[in-house]
Design a protein around this motif. Structure first.
Motif, mmCIF file in Angstrom:
data_model
loop_
_atom_site.group_PDB
_atom_site.id
_atom_site.type_symbol
_atom_site.label_atom_id
_atom_site.label_comp_id
_atom_site.label_asym_id
_atom_site.label_seq_id
_atom_site.Cartn_x
_atom_site.Cartn_y
_atom_site.Cartn_z
ATOM 1 N N TRP A 90 1.050 -1.171 -0.011
ATOM 2 C CA TRP A 90 0.050 0.092 0.185
ATOM 3 C C TRP A 90 0.444 1.067 -0.031
ATOM 4 O O TRP A 90 0.625 2.084 -0.721
ATOM 5 C CB TRP A 90 -0.994 -0.109 0.900
ATOM 6 C CG TRP A 90 -2.222 1.174 1.625
ATOM 7 C CD1 TRP A 90 -2.258 2.117 1.044
ATOM 8 C CD2 TRP A 90 -2.572 1.432 2.115
ATOM 9 N NE1 TRP A 90 -3.649 2.867 0.885
ATOM 10 C CE2 TRP A 90 -3.709 2.153 2.206
ATOM 11 C CE3 TRP A 90 -3.234 0.759 3.870
ATOM 12 C CZ2 TRP A 90 -4.494 3.098 2.682
ATOM 13 C CZ3 TRP A 90 -4.028 1.405 4.488
ATOM 14 C CH2 TRP A 90 -5.512 1.777 3.742
ATOM 15 N N LEU A 93 2.249 2.146 -3.490
ATOM 16 C CA LEU A 93 0.159 2.325 -4.462
ATOM 17 C C LEU A 93 -0.007 3.410 -4.363
ATOM 18 O O LEU A 93 -1.182 4.499 -5.284
ATOM 19 C CB LEU A 93 -0.513 1.130 -4.494
ATOM 20 C CG LEU A 93 -1.726 1.357 -5.050
ATOM 21 C CD1 LEU A 93 -1.862 1.762 -6.686
ATOM 22 C CD2 LEU A 93 -2.778 0.192 -4.668
ATOM 23 N N GLU A 94 0.351 3.611 -2.922
ATOM 24 C CA GLU A 94 -0.884 5.113 -2.470
ATOM 25 C C GLU A 94 0.882 6.131 -1.671
ATOM 26 O O GLU A 94 0.365 6.549 -0.019
ATOM 27 C CB GLU A 94 -1.967 4.922 -1.969
ATOM 28 C CG GLU A 94 -2.810 6.171 -1.683
ATOM 29 C CD GLU A 94 -4.392 6.190 -0.736
ATOM 30 O OE1 GLU A 94 -4.669 6.655 -0.963
ATOM 31 O OE2 GLU A 94 -4.732 4.555 0.107
ATOM 32 N N TYR A 100 -2.432 8.235 -6.514
ATOM 33 C CA TYR A 100 -2.369 6.241 -6.591
ATOM 34 C C TYR A 100 -1.063 6.242 -7.831
ATOM 35 O O TYR A 100 -1.422 6.918 -8.881
ATOM 36 C CB TYR A 100 -3.302 6.055 -7.361
ATOM 37 C CG TYR A 100 -4.370 4.978 -5.908
ATOM 38 C CD1 TYR A 100 -4.132 5.137 -4.946
ATOM 39 C CD2 TYR A 100 -5.477 6.734 -6.005
ATOM 40 C CE1 TYR A 100 -5.556 4.724 -3.640
ATOM 41 C CE2 TYR A 100 -6.739 6.571 -5.236
ATOM 42 C CZ TYR A 100 -5.677 5.293 -3.693
ATOM 43 O OH TYR A 100 -7.253 5.601 -2.895
ATOM 44 N N ALA A 126 -2.350 -7.961 0.054
ATOM 45 C CA ALA A 126 -1.735 -6.048 0.420
ATOM 46 C C ALA A 126 -0.947 -6.740 1.575
ATOM 47 O O ALA A 126 -1.444 -7.261 2.360
ATOM 48 C CB ALA A 126 -2.864 -5.718 0.769
ATOM 49 N N ALA A 184 -10.131 5.408 3.434
ATOM 50 C CA ALA A 184 -8.771 5.184 2.058
ATOM 51 C C ALA A 184 -8.285 3.631 1.684
ATOM 52 O O ALA A 184 -7.996 3.421 1.078
ATOM 53 C CB ALA A 184 -7.527 5.811 3.552
ATOM 54 N N GLN A 185 -8.152 2.547 2.731
ATOM 55 C CA GLN A 185 -8.541 1.501 2.713
ATOM 56 C C GLN A 185 -9.218 0.572 1.899
ATOM 57 O O GLN A 185 -9.035 -0.359 0.812
ATOM 58 C CB GLN A 185 -8.053 0.016 4.069
ATOM 59 C CG GLN A 185 -7.449 -0.926 3.747
ATOM 60 C CD GLN A 185 -7.931 -2.260 5.009
ATOM 61 O OE1 GLN A 185 -8.777 -1.611 5.861
ATOM 62 N NE2 GLN A 185 -7.975 -2.582 5.245
ATOM 63 N N ARG A 187 -10.865 1.867 -0.253
ATOM 64 C CA ARG A 187 -10.375 3.509 -2.089
ATOM 65 C C ARG A 187 -9.504 1.986 -1.872
ATOM 66 O O ARG A 187 -9.557 2.326 -3.702
ATOM 67 C CB ARG A 187 -10.161 4.627 -1.447
ATOM 68 C CG ARG A 187 -11.175 5.624 -1.621
ATOM 69 C CD ARG A 187 -11.268 6.579 -1.598
ATOM 70 N NE ARG A 187 -10.136 7.321 -1.052
ATOM 71 C CZ ARG A 187 -10.631 7.647 -0.030
ATOM 72 N NH1 ARG A 187 -11.454 7.854 1.270
ATOM 73 N NH2 ARG A 187 -9.280 8.110 0.917
ATOM 74 N N MET A 188 -8.244 1.836 -1.331
ATOM 75 C CA MET A 188 -6.875 1.300 -2.625
ATOM 76 C C MET A 188 -7.216 0.076 -3.159
ATOM 77 O O MET A 188 -6.889 -0.273 -4.174
ATOM 78 C CB MET A 188 -5.791 0.864 -0.662
ATOM 79 C CG MET A 188 -4.961 0.467 -1.667
ATOM 80 S SD MET A 188 -4.901 -1.543 -1.019
ATOM 81 C CE MET A 188 -4.772 -1.645 0.326
ATOM 82 N N TRP A 189 -8.206 -0.149 -2.596
ATOM 83 C CA TRP A 189 -8.867 -2.180 -2.694
ATOM 84 C C TRP A 189 -8.782 -1.526 -3.941
ATOM 85 O O TRP A 189 -9.590 -2.644 -4.938
ATOM 86 C CB TRP A 189 -9.301 -2.545 -1.417
ATOM 87 C CG TRP A 189 -8.118 -3.137 -0.707
ATOM 88 C CD1 TRP A 189 -7.721 -3.239 0.292
ATOM 89 C CD2 TRP A 189 -7.320 -5.104 -1.978
ATOM 90 N NE1 TRP A 189 -6.836 -4.868 0.002
ATOM 91 C CE2 TRP A 189 -6.934 -5.648 -0.811
ATOM 92 C CE3 TRP A 189 -7.335 -5.690 -2.942
ATOM 93 C CZ2 TRP A 189 -6.025 -6.714 -1.420
ATOM 94 C CZ3 TRP A 189 -6.960 -6.419 -3.556
ATOM 95 C CH2 TRP A 189 -5.800 -6.663 -2.487
#
Length: 462
Positions: A90, A93-94, A100, A126, A184-185, A187-189
């Motif tokens: 993560w 990635l971000e 991103y 992740a 946030a988690q 959105r990352m996924w």
């Protein structure tokens, strides 16, 4: 998985004609009242995953993932492995909230292309170790790490002990409980799943590696783990599953308990409200992780198997062990360990990913020349990667060098093609019960069965 036009032609349901001779089957039933269900592919075939974790913890930023090459996937497939658990981070990635890295996503895509080329299914994991870079490791970005000023003391000779530092434990609590970090988690996924949901190599997603949490005063570790799994990790998985399903309706979601299950402690995870959940525990023993030998008298494998099968039996989900393998493979009892571990994993799981596919010492599966390290060769067995029907039994006898599979072939609407993976060597494959064997490539065999046939397949080292 079968490459190219041959796969397209064979997966369509048609009727074969003849069969070869074979012997009786073995003993891993997939049916019955409390049976653990099999993992399946898009054709409804029962999958067995055998492979390794593939990662690069050493490089980040512009150099991220540079330690992973096409060779990893080519070499794994050449030794009979068709599964990889790919570590992504993560923090790469971000790197900043809401920004991103397109470069990182392209690099992940390139790795997935290599996997597809060499017919390797991929689980995107992740990964985190000791939460992330705020504590000198990889995983959750520093901007998403909240400690409330609690202390952290590094333990360079025992990094796992760092999970019990107050600052690390509090960071997990905030990840689970703070609404903005939850979003946030998720959105990352959503970004990851949206990018790779159509990639042919992607089998599924692992939302977080080895989740941990914060112990309460006077609480023992097993009790704390069950509480954290029940009250914090289960809701997290439901949130992440919802985020993934907003863009990807089909891939499997692999959910992990805390690593405390490695000591034979049943998980406290609850139900994940999603139809394609895989239970993905890790299979590690504390003494062996410290470099010690396997102790058969301690009955660790038996205790682990008994505890780890409770959740999938209750919730009717498949099991894939996401990590396993000791640090020191040359100890006197390690040959026995690998034989007993492989037999155990074959009794209840739809497969596993060993730690890890790298070239060198320590945990690496192979040395710098690509040869198996001591006792690691025992992980390379013949197995059925995809069975077009209901598995009645499947087992490998390492002493005799014989693998036997018995299954009831799918009906006329199902796939006809059962795929076998073979490690290096000279193997004879035969089938009976209205089935035909094809050998399209080294290390592969296909079995075509008449709809509804009861098929027996035997693989024998010549």
């Amino acid at each position: 998985m079968v490459a190219g036009a041959l796969a397209a032609a064979l997966i369509a349901p048609t009727v074969p004609a003849t069969a070869n001779a074979a012997t009786a089957a073995a003993d891993r039933p997939r049916t019955g009242g409390d049976a653990i269900p099999a993992l399946t592919d898009e054709h409804g075939r029962a999958l067995t995953l055998r492979g390794w974790n593939v990662g690069d913890k050493a490089h980040s930023g512009d150099a991220a993932l540079s330690g992973i090459t096409e060779k990893h996937f080519r070499d794994m497939r050449a030794k009979g492995f068709g599964f990889a658990r790919l570590l992504v981070f993560w923090d790469d990635l971000e790197p900043r909230p809401g920004q991103y890295s397109e470069s990182y996503l392209r690099k992940v895509g390139r790795i997935l292309d290599w996997a597809e080329k060499h017919d390797v299914r991929v689980l995107i994991d992740a990964h985190q170790d000791v939460f992330g870079p705020a504590f000198g490791h990889r995983g959750v970005p520093a901007w998403a790490t909240r400690t409330d000023g609690l202390p952290f003391t590094p333990h360079p000779d025992d990094w796992f002990s760092e999970y019990f530092e107050p600052a690390v434990q509090r960071a997990f609590t905030h990840l689970y409980e703070d609404e903005d970090l939850r979003r946030a988690q998720a959105r990352m996924w959503r970004v990851l799943a949206d990018r790779f949901e159509d990639h042919p190599a992607v089998l599924g997603y692992d939302p977080i590696n080895e989740p941990m949490g914060e112990l309460r005063e006077g609480e023992d570790l097993a009790t704390a783990a069950r509480r954290i799994e029940r009250d914090q990790i289960t809701p997290m998985y439901n949130r992440v599953a919802d985020a993934i399903r907003s863009v990807d309706k089909d891939s499997w979601i692999f959910v992990e308990p805390t690593p405390i299950v490695g000591e034979g402690v049943p998980t406290g995870l609850g139900r994940i409200d999603d139809p394609k959940i895989v239970y993905a525990p890790h299979f590690y023993n504390g003494a062996m992780e410290a470099g010690g030998d396997y102790d058969p008298a301690a009955r660790w494998i038996e205790n682990y198997e008994q505890a780890v099968t409770l959740y999938p039996k209750e919730y009717k989900v498949p099991v894939v062990v996401g990590e396993w393998g000791p640090l020191n493979n040359s100890q006197p009892n390690m040959n026995r360990f690998y034989r007993e571990a492989m037999a155990s994993l074959g009794r209840y799981s739809s497969g596993w990913a060993g730690w890890e596919w790298c070239y060198g010492g320590g945990y690496c599966a192979v040395d710098g020349a690509g040869a198996f390290r001591t006792n690691k060769e025992l992980t390379a067995e013949p197995y059925a990667e995809a069975v077009a029907g209901t598995v009645r039994s499947a087992a490998y006898d390492p002493v005799a060098g014989v693998y036997r599979l018995s299954y009831d072939a799918a009906g006329r609407r199902g796939s006809r093609v059962t795929e076998l993976a073979l490690p290096p060597g000279d193997w004879r494959v035969s089938a009976r019960g209205g089935a035909l064997v094809l050998r399209p490539a080294p290390g592969r065999a296909l079995v075509l069965a008449a709809p509804g046939a009861r098929v027996t397949v035997t693989v024998t080292r010549r």
